[in-house]
Design an enzyme around this catalytic site. Structure first.
Site, PDB file in Angstrom:
ATOM      1  N   LYS A  45      39.738  39.021  40.867  1.00 28.68           N
ATOM      2  CA  LYS A  45      39.688  37.875  41.780  1.00 28.68           C
ATOM      3  C   LYS A  45      38.544  36.932  41.447  1.00 28.68           C
ATOM      4  CE  LYS A  45      41.946  39.345  46.062  1.00 28.68           C
ATOM      5  NZ  LYS A  45      41.779  39.447  47.517  1.00 28.68           N
ATOM      6  N   LYS A  79      53.224  41.503  39.574  1.00 31.71           N
ATOM      7  CA  LYS A  79      53.527  41.900  40.949  1.00 31.71           C
ATOM      8  C   LYS A  79      53.961  40.690  41.778  1.00 31.71           C
ATOM      9  CE  LYS A  79      51.138  43.966  44.503  1.00 31.71           C
ATOM     10  NZ  LYS A  79      50.079  44.686  45.196  1.00 31.71           N
ATOM     11  N   LYS A 101      51.540  36.697  47.011  1.00 33.06           N
ATOM     12  CA  LYS A 101      51.457  35.446  47.766  1.00 33.06           C
ATOM     13  C   LYS A 101      50.622  34.406  47.042  1.00 33.06           C
ATOM     14  CE  LYS A 101      48.942  38.337  51.000  1.00 33.06           C
ATOM     15  NZ  LYS A 101      49.108  38.922  52.324  1.00 33.06           N
TER      16      LYS A 101
END
Ligand code: TRP
Length: 343
Positions: free
Chosen positions: A114, A206, A209
């Site tokens: 991230k 994957k 969102k």
């Protein structure tokens, strides 16, 4: 000491909920209610580790709670609440920030992914994220946590924090009259590979969102038409479906669509191949779309009904918070004594 079999899991209210969240997490919460005390949390404090618009955060928080209920989590039997309402999460997370080591946190792959090259400019909260997650779980002395594969490392860290707390404070734990294993060593309930749902555009990524392409995921609030279109446009190779499950190897997109069909129909991939092996996408995709709509449409309509009544959904969250905070405060009372905080 025997701990009550208790499940805790959390979902972040950031962005739209999608099929991966449903099949990989929310749907699995339902049967656990028969065997465990269950606590299902909308982790709004985790969500703000990256910027969230306040109105979007409120909307997404209610949406996750609505998805839990629409999927079959019973707010009377289980505890459903949003994390920020029980302040003990933040309190225990601070204690755990002082237990966990910088080195442990630095090894977290999700943080590294991230933060990327931007690690000097992400929030301190993003770095400390796993310590808050450990607090979520251990505040309730949860014995089992259903999570996806990607959260396995955070679960291991939770176990390390519990063990180090039990060890560092062993003398104080004994002196205060508690059992030596004050915090349980929580077991993960990792979803099998069949529930790992991948992007409709790229079978090696994957479903997420944060994927910029809306076509890559099926949102739980998508209407029937949108679901059918997204499945029709899903990336595939030109070959028909294989005759055997082994034939799905090396065909990530085919494997993903067969896996979604299997998960939605509670069958194995082998069952699906037995039915559709050798058939083309022109046959399989419409069947998959029909199945997805049949499963998801009732959930979506129930979610919409629940979201429309914000007073009612907020009351569910408040009721959950009231019941949850009884357990949370009992744990924190003991933790304060163990650590040496005067009250
Ligand atoms: N980190 C989890 C995720 O992103 C969400 C989460 C927060 C969680 N606290 C938790 C999951 C406690 C299980 C238990 O998926």
């Amino acid at each position: 000491m025997a701990f009550t079999p208790r499940v805790f899991s959390g979902i972040q209210p950031s962005g739209d909920l999608h099929l991966g969240n449903y099949l990989g997490a929310i749907r699995r919460f339902v049967p656990l209610q028969d065997t465990h005390d269950c606590i299902y949390c909308v982790v709004d404090m985790h969500a703000i580790t990256v910027w969230q618009d306040p109105d979007d955060l409120r909307r997404a928080t209610r949406e996750v709670a609505a998805a839990f209920i629409a999927a079959g989590v019973d707010p009377k039997r289980s505890i459903i609440f949003n994390q920020s309402q029980i302040v003990q999460h933040a309190e225990l997370a601070w204690v755990f920030n002082c237990i966990a080591r910088m080195g442990w946190m630095s090894r977290m792959t999700q943080f590294k992914d991230k933060a990327g090259k931007n690690s000097e400019n992400v929030s301190l909260g993003l770095f400390a994220y796993p310590s808050l997650m450990a607090a979520d779980i251990l505040l309730y002395k949860a014995t089992h946590v259903p999570v996806g594969d990607d959260q396995k490392q955070h679960l291991e860290l939770t176990r390390d924090i519990a063990a180090k707390f039990n060890n560092d404070y062993a003398a104080s734990i004994a002196k205060e009259g508690f059992e030596p294993d004050f915090f349980p060593i929580t077991e993960p309930l990792i979803a099998g590979p069949a529930t790992r749902i991948m992007s409709l555009r790229d079978g090696t990524k994957k479903m997420s969102k944060s994927d910029p392409s809306d076509q890559s995921r099926i949102s739980l609030l998508d209407d029937a038409d949108t679901i059918a279109k997204k499945i029709k446009r899903a990336t595939t190779d030109p070959e028909p479906l294989p005759e055997t499950v082994e034939g799905l190897k090396g065909r990530a997109e085919a494997d993903n669509l067969v896996g979604i069909y299997a998960a939605l129909s509670d069958k194995t991939k082998a069952d699906v191949i037995a039915e559709y092996g050798g058939k083309g996408w022109g046959t399989f995709k419409p069947a998959l779309a029909e199945l997805a709509v049949a499963v998801l449409a009732p959930i979506a309509s129930e979610m919409r009904r629940l979201i429309d009544d914000t007073t009612a959904i907020d009351a569910v969250l408040r009721d959950g918070a009231e019941r949850g905070s009884v357990i949370a405060e009992a744990t924190m009372k003991d933790v304060r004594r163990i650590v040496g905080f005067i009250r």
